[in-house]
Structures are given as structure tokens and as C-alpha cells.
Design an enzyme around this catalytic site. Sequence first.
Site, PDB file in Angstrom:
ATOM      1  N   GLU A 105       0.832  -1.222   0.000  1.00 27.72           N
ATOM      2  CA  GLU A 105       0.000   0.000   0.000  1.00 27.72           C
ATOM      3  C   GLU A 105       0.864   1.268   0.000  1.00 27.72           C
ATOM      4  OE1 GLU A 105      -2.919  -0.493  -0.710  1.00 27.72           O
ATOM      5  OE2 GLU A 105      -3.637  -2.341   0.239  1.00 27.72           O
ATOM      6  N   HIS A 164      -2.702   1.739   8.564  1.00 28.61           N
ATOM      7  CA  HIS A 164      -3.770   0.953   7.951  1.00 28.61           C
ATOM      8  C   HIS A 164      -3.971  -0.321   8.756  1.00 28.61           C
ATOM      9  CE1 HIS A 164      -6.180  -1.287   5.153  1.00 28.61           C
ATOM     10  NE2 HIS A 164      -5.209  -2.125   4.832  1.00 28.61           N
ATOM     11  N   HIS A 207      -6.916  -3.703   9.829  1.00 23.30           N
ATOM     12  CA  HIS A 207      -8.120  -4.460   9.481  1.00 23.30           C
ATOM     13  C   HIS A 207      -8.980  -4.619  10.738  1.00 23.30           C
ATOM     14  CE1 HIS A 207      -5.920  -6.520   5.812  1.00 23.30           C
ATOM     15  NE2 HIS A 207      -6.021  -5.199   5.694  1.00 23.30           N
ATOM     16  N   GLU A 262     -17.051  10.634  23.348  1.00 27.43           N
ATOM     17  CA  GLU A 262     -15.732  11.200  23.036  1.00 27.43           C
ATOM     18  C   GLU A 262     -15.469  11.283  21.531  1.00 27.43           C
ATOM     19  OE1 GLU A 262     -13.040   7.110  23.399  1.00 27.43           O
ATOM     20  OE2 GLU A 262     -12.220   9.024  23.999  1.00 27.43           O
ATOM     21  N   HIS A 264     -12.795  -3.942   3.965  1.00 33.76           N
ATOM     22  CA  HIS A 264     -11.337  -4.137   4.015  1.00 33.76           C
ATOM     23  C   HIS A 264     -10.722  -3.608   5.321  1.00 33.76           C
ATOM     24  CE1 HIS A 264      -7.256  -3.979   1.737  1.00 33.76           C
ATOM     25  NE2 HIS A 264      -7.047  -3.902   3.033  1.00 33.76           N
TER      26      HIS A 264
HETATM   27  O1  2HA Z   1      -0.583  -5.719   3.738  1.00 28.56           O
HETATM   28  O2  2HA Z   1      -3.399  -4.873   4.446  1.00 28.56           O
HETATM   29  O3  2HA Z   1      -4.171  -3.789   2.193  1.00 28.56           O
HETATM   30  C1  2HA Z   1      -1.792  -6.285   3.521  1.00 28.56           C
HETATM   31  C2  2HA Z   1      -2.839  -5.259   3.455  1.00 28.56           C
HETATM   32  C3  2HA Z   1      -3.175  -4.740   2.132  1.00 28.56           C
HETATM   33 ZN    ZN Z   2      -5.328  -4.065   4.109  1.00 32.58          ZN
END
Ligand code: 2HA
Ligand code: ZN
Length: 275
Positions: A116, A140, A142, A170, A211
Amino acid sequence: MKALEAEFVKGFVRMCSDGWEQGWHERNGGNLSYRIKEEEIQSIKKDLKFDAPWQEIGTSVPQLAKEFFLVTGSGKFMRNVPLDPEANICIVELDDKGEKFRIVWGLVNGGRPTSELPTHLMNHEVKKIASGGKHRVIYHAHCTNLIALTFVLPLKDEVFTRELWESATECPVVFPAGVGVVEWMVPGGKDIAVATSRLMKKYDVAVWAHHGLFCSGEDFDITFGLMHTVEKAAEILVKVLSIRPDKLQTIEPEGFRQLARDFKVTLPEEFLYNK
Ligand code: 2HA
Ligand code: ZN
């Protein structure tokens, strides 16, 4: 000084392990990047090697030309970062046009920066300008509950913002600008990077439908705390919706306006619509 002794490297590694402990990084899921300060890069310069080949970023970030970034490696597992940082993360330098990168430290057993990288760097470019240079961390993850919500809430900025704000008092204070939503797209390329960075001009949080989530912040604590706050609000909402489909009571628009006055934040009226 060795890179591994630098406080910014220690803070980065701790954040990878904190995210793993939250359950946000199955397998190689998620990635982290940090825009390194000039004095920080100077302090570890003797530990860097400038002989690796230049490679295409896959997008252009001219406002970040010649900057250095600490990033997680593509295909690497967050849970392994604290065990062996040098094999799982790397420092990249950008060229003078902001179109190519080279690895100057880390990934000692081979590899590439996160898949990414285009989204991370385009977000860094937008946030560097929007924050007057203050924002340095793009994260980032998940997050389970937030991802679950992308299957049942309309994929609209105003709906996600309002529902998350209502879930915990909050929230509007922690992310007063709201959250943006990117509809499902193929990850890893320039198109999703463009869509995400467009939202990051306005928000510090961007949801990727089905995602995960991107957060931007000034330092590791603020950015991890932002991710944590959004995901906790999502967890509350998932629980509420699991008990019954409607709320008996909630925070009303006038409540948000009072909160904004007392906590001295600006809450855009576009999110305070009557339901
Ligand atoms: O690295 O999260 O979006 C794996 C991910 C790709
Ligand atoms: Zn990801």
C-alpha cells in the site's frame, strides 16, 4: 546511533505490536508508515546504506521529494516486527521528483515496502500540506467491527460519521472532522490511493469498505488512539445493532452542538442532520 536505538524506531515497533494485540493484523494484514524528521534521519545516518537500486513508487508525490519514511514490509506479519525489526520493516528514501524510492535500511533478508505504499505516500503528501507539516503517521489496520459495519451501513461519509459519533461521547471530540468512506476497490494500486488521499484532505480517517481503515496523525500515540477510538465506537454500534435494530435513545444533534461549544471543536452541520 544505530537505527534500532532511535526513539522513532522504538515507537514504530511498539505500535506494530499494539495493533497485533488488538487483533487488527491477521497474517500480513495492515501496514504502517512514518515520515521521518530531518534531525532523526541525521542521528542514524551512519547506519544507512545508499547503494540499493531506485524503484518506481507507482505514483508521484513531488511534495515528499527527498524525504525518508519508515515503513512495514510487503507480506511481513505485524506480530513479527518486535521480534526482528530489521527483517520486517525498512527505511526508504524518495528521489528528487517524488517518483522513485530506494531502501536505505532494513528488510535485511530481502523484500519490498508495503504493497500500500502508493496510498501511504499520497496520504502523507496530502496531510503534510493540510497540517502544515505536523502529521507524520499513516496507519492501515483491518479492524473487525468497523469492517462489519461496511456490510450494513450505507457507504456514505455522513452516515458513518454520525453513527460513530453517536456510539460514544468522546468520538466527535477525537475526530471532529468526521470519517470518509471509500467504496470497495482493488487495494494496492494508484486508483485506491487517489480516492483515499482525496478524502484525507478533509478527514483524518478513511474507511475502506469490506477491508479496513486508514488513519493519519501527528505521532504514534495520536494515530493509534484514533484507530482505537473509531474501532471501539464501531464495536459499540455492532453490539447495539445486534441487540435490536433501532436505538431507544441516543445523542441528538442539539447534544452534539452543546458538546462542540464546551469542548471547543467545530462539528460540521452536514453531519447533524435530522433523522
Ligand atoms: O498488507 O493490508 O491492504 C496487507 C494489506 C493490504
Ligand atoms: Zn489491508
